[in-house]
Scaffold this motif. Structure first.
Motif, PDB file in Angstrom:
ATOM      1  N   GLN A 180       0.839  -1.190   0.000  1.00 29.07           N
ATOM      2  CA  GLN A 180       0.000   0.000   0.000  1.00 29.07           C
ATOM      3  C   GLN A 180       0.877   1.245   0.000  1.00 29.07           C
ATOM      4  OE1 GLN A 180      -3.265  -2.311   2.872  1.00 29.07           O
ATOM      5  NE2 GLN A 180      -2.376  -0.383   3.519  1.00 29.07           N
ATOM      6  N   ASP A 189       0.218   3.940   2.087  1.00 31.33           N
ATOM      7  CA  ASP A 189      -0.003   4.751   3.292  1.00 31.33           C
ATOM      8  C   ASP A 189       1.291   5.054   4.050  1.00 31.33           C
ATOM      9  OD1 ASP A 189       0.130   2.070   3.886  1.00 31.33           O
ATOM     10  OD2 ASP A 189      -1.540   2.059   5.276  1.00 31.33           O
ATOM     11  N   ARG A 228       2.472   8.520   3.158  1.00 30.64           N
ATOM     12  CA  ARG A 228       1.545   9.630   3.378  1.00 30.64           C
ATOM     13  C   ARG A 228       2.300  10.872   3.859  1.00 30.64           C
ATOM     14  NH1 ARG A 228      -3.730   8.800   7.037  1.00 30.64           N
ATOM     15  NH2 ARG A 228      -4.121   7.290   5.346  1.00 30.64           N
ATOM     16  N   THR A 240      -7.382   5.631  -2.537  1.00 38.08           N
ATOM     17  CA  THR A 240      -6.980   5.807  -1.138  1.00 38.08           C
ATOM     18  C   THR A 240      -5.606   5.174  -0.937  1.00 38.08           C
ATOM     19  OG1 THR A 240      -7.987   3.734  -0.383  1.00 38.08           O
ATOM     20  CG2 THR A 240      -9.385   5.709  -0.370  1.00 38.08           C
ATOM     21  N   ASP A 241      -4.808   5.756  -0.053  1.00 35.45           N
ATOM     22  CA  ASP A 241      -3.435   5.255   0.099  1.00 35.45           C
ATOM     23  C   ASP A 241      -3.346   3.926   0.833  1.00 35.45           C
ATOM     24  OD1 ASP A 241      -3.861   6.076   2.714  1.00 35.45           O
ATOM     25  OD2 ASP A 241      -2.312   7.621   2.704  1.00 35.45           O
ATOM     26  N   ASP A 242      -4.486   3.402   1.334  1.00 37.92           N
ATOM     27  CA  ASP A 242      -4.460   2.058   1.911  1.00 37.92           C
ATOM     28  C   ASP A 242      -4.995   1.020   0.926  1.00 37.92           C
ATOM     29  OD1 ASP A 242      -7.119   2.905   2.049  1.00 37.92           O
ATOM     30  OD2 ASP A 242      -7.511   1.873   3.946  1.00 37.92           O
ATOM     31  N   TRP A 281     -10.887  10.358   3.287  1.00 33.79           N
ATOM     32  CA  TRP A 281      -9.721   9.564   3.706  1.00 33.79           C
ATOM     33  C   TRP A 281      -8.481  10.437   3.612  1.00 33.79           C
ATOM     34  CZ3 TRP A 281      -9.245   5.377   6.435  1.00 33.79           C
ATOM     35  CH2 TRP A 281      -8.015   4.715   6.512  1.00 33.79           C
TER      36      TRP A 281
END
Length: 226
Positions: free
Chosen positions: A135, A137, A140, A168-170, A218
């Motif tokens: 991912q 995240d 971020r 979304t970063d996840d 998010w």
């Protein structure tokens, strides 16, 4: 018994650089480790760059036998010295964090990155060896920065995926790349993402045989750079 010999003078340069870092910062805590691995110098330097970038370090110094990177309160220097068919990887990490466990934990993560097997040359220098679970995240806050990932063949038919064009970063980077039409589940491939701020809402859709979900606000996202 035949003994392996390390060319110690080659290690002195990264050590000197590391000592210089210690002198600039106010008594930082630090950690050092060594790995003995079976690959040549070129592969070692490729892995060093990959390891630093995978852990979020910005590379500031690069020479024939070592690289140095900086991340927040941390400085890492990784040296590769080859003797015969053995590569001696020295990893030094210094941190001005108040937590003395930080440099050791950073070093362990860098060593784990160095341990990752080569993908047979499909992974160019500066590209992170990923999985279908990787991912974004962990990147971020690095808004506007770009990172490349090599996704191996044989991906799952479904998984974590939210958004369309902006994800979304996840989300799984690999599944998002399939959804965007950049790679296939069967073949995998190399993709580049750009980190963006989070959106107030993400739209789901079905593209290229891959279904993504919609979501509300998010805190982090990414797009692909084609």
């Amino acid at each position: 018994m035949k003994q392996l010999k390390i060319s110690y003078p080659k290690i002195l340069i990264p050590i000197a650089l590391f000592v210089a870092v210690l002198s600039v910062n106010s008594q930082p805590s630090w950690s050092r480790g060594i790995q003995i691995m079976n690959f040549k110098h070129e592969e070692g330097m490729r892995r060093i760059k990959q390891a630093l970038q995978a852990e979020g370090y910005a590379i500031q110094n690069e020479a024939g036998d070592f690289m140095a990177g900086y991340k927040n309160n941390n400085t890492a220097v990784i040296a590769c010295n080859v003797s015969g068919d053995k590569a001696f990887i020295n990893i030094f990490v210094a941190s001005t964090s108040n937590d003395s466990n930080v440099p050791g934990a950073e070093r362990v993560r860098l060593q784990a990155q160095m341990d990752k097997a080569s993908n047979g040359g499909n992974n160019p220098v500066g590209t992170v060896q990923a999985t279908w679970a990787t991912q974004a995240d962990s990147y971020r806050g690095k808004n506007g920065q770009r990172f490349s990932f090599y996704i191996p063949p044989g991906g799952p038919a479904s998984g974590r995926l939210w958004g369309t064009d902006t994800y979304t970063d996840d989300s799984s980077i690999g599944l998002a790349a399939v959804h965007a039409g950049l790679i296939s589940l069967q073949a995998g491939g190399t993709v580049t993402i750009e980190i963006r701020e989070g959106l107030g809402a993400y739209v789901g859709s079905v593209r290229n045989g891959m279904s993504s979900n919609g979501y509300g606000g998010w805190g982090g996202s990414f797009v692909f750079v084609r």
